[in-house]
Design a protein around this motif. Structure first.
Motif, PDB file in Angstrom:
ATOM      1  N   ILE A 296       0.838  -1.208   0.000  1.00 39.52           N
ATOM      2  CA  ILE A 296       0.000   0.000   0.000  1.00 39.52           C
ATOM      3  C   ILE A 296       0.868   1.252   0.000  1.00 39.52           C
ATOM      4  CG2 ILE A 296      -1.669   1.322   1.355  1.00 39.52           C
ATOM      5  CD1 ILE A 296      -2.820  -1.369   2.281  1.00 39.52           C
ATOM      6  N   ARG A 297       1.936   1.234   0.808  1.00 37.20           N
ATOM      7  CA  ARG A 297       2.811   2.403   0.883  1.00 37.20           C
ATOM      8  C   ARG A 297       3.441   2.683  -0.478  1.00 37.20           C
ATOM      9  NH1 ARG A 297       5.961   0.678   4.655  1.00 37.20           N
ATOM     10  NH2 ARG A 297       4.838   1.647   6.381  1.00 37.20           N
ATOM     11  N   TYR A 298       3.887   1.642  -1.165  1.00 38.69           N
ATOM     12  CA  TYR A 298       4.489   1.831  -2.487  1.00 38.69           C
ATOM     13  C   TYR A 298       3.471   2.394  -3.467  1.00 38.69           C
ATOM     14  CZ  TYR A 298       6.999   0.866  -6.825  1.00 38.69           C
ATOM     15  OH  TYR A 298       7.620   0.995  -8.044  1.00 38.69           O
ATOM     16  N   SER A 299       2.265   1.833  -3.438  1.00 40.24           N
ATOM     17  CA  SER A 299       1.224   2.281  -4.364  1.00 40.24           C
ATOM     18  C   SER A 299       0.820   3.718  -4.094  1.00 40.24           C
ATOM     19  CB  SER A 299       0.009   1.357  -4.255  1.00 40.24           C
ATOM     20  OG  SER A 299       0.360   0.025  -4.571  1.00 40.24           O
ATOM     21  N   PHE A 300       0.661   4.054  -2.819  1.00 34.87           N
ATOM     22  CA  PHE A 300       0.309   5.436  -2.468  1.00 34.87           C
ATOM     23  C   PHE A 300       1.451   6.390  -2.810  1.00 34.87           C
ATOM     24  CE2 PHE A 300      -3.014   4.505   1.081  1.00 34.87           C
ATOM     25  CZ  PHE A 300      -3.786   3.822   0.160  1.00 34.87           C
ATOM     26  N   GLY A 301       2.687   5.860  -2.710  1.00 36.50           N
ATOM     27  CA  GLY A 301       3.848   6.703  -2.998  1.00 36.50           C
ATOM     28  C   GLY A 301       3.890   7.176  -4.431  1.00 36.50           C
ATOM     29  N   ALA A 302       3.346   6.365  -5.343  1.00 35.94           N
ATOM     30  CA  ALA A 302       3.319   6.776  -6.749  1.00 35.94           C
ATOM     31  C   ALA A 302       2.479   8.026  -6.919  1.00 35.94           C
ATOM     32  CB  ALA A 302       2.755   5.634  -7.614  1.00 35.94           C
ATOM     33  N   SER A 303       1.381   8.086  -6.205  1.00 33.79           N
ATOM     34  CA  SER A 303       0.531   9.263  -6.269  1.00 33.79           C
ATOM     35  C   SER A 303       1.230  10.471  -5.666  1.00 33.79           C
ATOM     36  CB  SER A 303      -0.786   8.994  -5.534  1.00 33.79           C
ATOM     37  OG  SER A 303      -1.579  10.154  -5.465  1.00 33.79           O
ATOM     38  N   ALA A 304       1.873  10.267  -4.511  1.00 30.31           N
ATOM     39  CA  ALA A 304       2.562  11.376  -3.853  1.00 30.31           C
ATOM     40  C   ALA A 304       3.701  11.914  -4.706  1.00 30.31           C
ATOM     41  CB  ALA A 304       3.098  10.921  -2.493  1.00 30.31           C
ATOM     42  N   ALA A 305       4.433  11.026  -5.375  1.00 34.11           N
ATOM     43  CA  ALA A 305       5.559  11.441  -6.215  1.00 34.11           C
ATOM     44  C   ALA A 305       5.080  12.293  -7.387  1.00 34.11           C
ATOM     45  CB  ALA A 305       6.303  10.217  -6.722  1.00 34.11           C
ATOM     46  N   SER A 306       3.876  12.031  -7.865  1.00 38.07           N
ATOM     47  CA  SER A 306       3.369  12.792  -9.018  1.00 38.07           C
ATOM     48  C   SER A 306       3.022  14.218  -8.650  1.00 38.07           C
ATOM     49  CB  SER A 306       2.119  12.100  -9.582  1.00 38.07           C
ATOM     50  OG  SER A 306       1.024  12.249  -8.703  1.00 38.07           O
ATOM     51  N   ASP A 307       2.881  14.470  -7.339  1.00 42.79           N
ATOM     52  CA  ASP A 307       2.512  15.817  -6.895  1.00 42.79           C
ATOM     53  C   ASP A 307       3.732  16.689  -6.667  1.00 42.79           C
ATOM     54  OD1 ASP A 307      -0.161  15.097  -6.908  1.00 42.79           O
ATOM     55  OD2 ASP A 307      -0.133  14.423  -4.802  1.00 42.79           O
ATOM     56  N   LEU A 308       4.922  16.092  -6.719  1.00 45.09           N
ATOM     57  CA  LEU A 308       6.135  16.868  -6.451  1.00 45.09           C
ATOM     58  C   LEU A 308       6.515  17.761  -7.626  1.00 45.09           C
ATOM     59  CD1 LEU A 308       8.286  14.100  -4.721  1.00 45.09           C
ATOM     60  CD2 LEU A 308       6.916  15.900  -3.649  1.00 45.09           C
TER      61      LEU A 308
END
Length: 308
Positions: A296-308
C-alpha cells in the motif's frame, strides 16, 4: 533415537497429518529419528478420501518405536473442526505439548472444470485447506502461549500455476499460501513461524499419471526441507519453499513496478499495457514483517511522487 546431528528435535513434540504414507511418512520418520515425539495422523482412507484404516498410521508408529523413538497414532480426520481438535489434543494428552505442526494430509478428485461436482470440489477443500485451518486453529494458541512453534503447511505447484482437471486442488493449495502468510504474521511476535512446502514426489497421488520419464522423485528428497522448516534454527517465516526431484528453491509473489496516472480510461490502459506488464524489474513485498503495508505504501507513494 535422537540423531547425533546438531539439528535435532530433542524434547520437541510434532504432529504430522497424512503421516501414514508417502511424504508424510518421510516427515514423521525423519523428525522421530532426530528426537521428536510424533503424533502420526492418518485416516487411512482411499486416495479420494473414502474410508478409514488405522493400519497406515500404526505401521509408521511401529517403525518409529522399533527404532527407539516415541510416537502415537491418530486416525481423526482433518476434514472437520472436531477432528482437527482431536489431533492436536492427542499431542497434548500423550506428550504434554505441541512444538511442530506439519499439515500434509491430502486427497485427489480429478475432473475437468465443466464436469467437476460441487461435492468433489468441497471434499478436496475440506482436507487440504479447511483441514489446515482445523489443525492450525487449536494448535496456534497453544504455541503462542508457549512462545514457540513451527508450522509447515503444504501448497503445490498446482496452487502456484494451476493444472488441468484439478480446480479443487489448485484452489485449495492457493488458499494455503494466504493462510501461511496470516499464521506467519500473527505468530511473529510469539516465536511461531509458518512456512509452506511445495513438494514434488512420486507417491500414490501420482496414480494414473505417466511418471516413466521422471527423474528420481522419492519423498526422501523433500523431507530435509520440511525438517529444516520445523527446526528451532529456522527463523524465516511467511515463505514458500519448493522441493522437487532434488531441486530446492524459494517461490514468491512479485509485482511489476506498474504505471501511475491520476486518471484512467480504457484506452489509456490499452496504450500502456506493455509497461504495466513489464516484469524486468519485479517488486517483492515479503509478507513478514509488513508486506501488506509495504504494498500500500508503495502504491500510495506513486501518487505522492506525481505531486512533487
Amino acid at each position: 533415537m535422537a540423531s547425533p546431528s546438531s539439528l535435532n528435535f530433542d524434547g520437541r513434540v510434532a504432529v504430522v497429518t497424512g503421516g501414514g504414507r508417502g511424504l508424510g511418512r518421510e516427515y514423521a520418520v525423519l523428525l522421530a529419528a532426530r528426537g521428536a515425539k510424533v503424533v502420526v495422523n492418518d485416516v487411512g482412507g482411499t486416495l479420494t478420501g473414502e474410508g478409514t484404516d488405522v493400519g497406515p498410521a500404526q505401521q509408521v508408529v511401529n517403525e518409529i518405536r522399533s527404532a527407539g523413538g516415541e510416537a502415537v497414532a491418530s486416525t481423526d480426520s482433518v476434514a472437520t473442526a472436531e477432528g482437527g481438535r482431536a489431533i492436536v489434543d492427542a499431542a497434548l494428552e500423550h506428550f504434554g505439548r505441541i512444538d511442530v505442526l506439519v499439515h500434509n494430509a491430502g486427497n485427489v478428485r480429478r475432473a475437468p472444470l465443466t464436469e467437476m461436482s460441487y461435492e468433489d470440489f468441497d471434499a478436496v477443500l475440506d482436507v487440504h485447506l479447511r483441514g489446515a485451518f482445523h489443525v492450525v486453529r487449536p494448535a496456534f494458541p497453544v504455541m503462542t502461549t508457549a512462545g514457540y512453534g513451527r508450522v509447515v503447511l503444504t501448497s503445490s505447484i498446482g496452487g502456484l500455476y494451476g493444472n488441468h482437471g484439478v480446480a479443487n486442488y489448485a484452489a485449495a493449495k492457493a488458499g494455503i499460501i494466504g493462510l501461511t502468510n496470516v499464521v506467519a504474521l500473527e505468530g511473529a511476535a510469539h516465536g511461531v513461524t509458518c512456512n509452506a512446502i511445495i513438494p514434488g514426489a512420486v507417491t500414490r497421488m501420482a496414480e494414473g499419471l505417466d511418471t516413466s520419464a521422471y527423474p528420481p522423485m522419492e519423498p526422501g528428497l523433500v523431507a530435509p526441507m520440511v525438517g529444516w522448516l520445523a527446526h528451532q534454527s529456522c527463523t524465516v517465516t511467511g515463505e514458500l519453499f519448493v522441493a522437487i526431484a532434488g531441486r530446492m528453491a524459494r517461490a514468491f509473489v512479485a509485482e511489476t513496478p506498474g504505471v501511475y496516472r491520476p486518471s484512467w480510461s480504457v484506452e489509456d490502459v490499452a496504450e500502456v499495457i506493455d509497461a504495466i506488464r513489464d516484469d524486468t524489474v519485479p517488486l517483492v513485498f515479503p509478507p513478514v514483517p509488513n508486506g501488506h503495508t509495504d504494498h500500500i505504501r508503495y502504491s500510495f507513494g506513486a501518487s505522492a511522487a506525481s505531486d512533487l
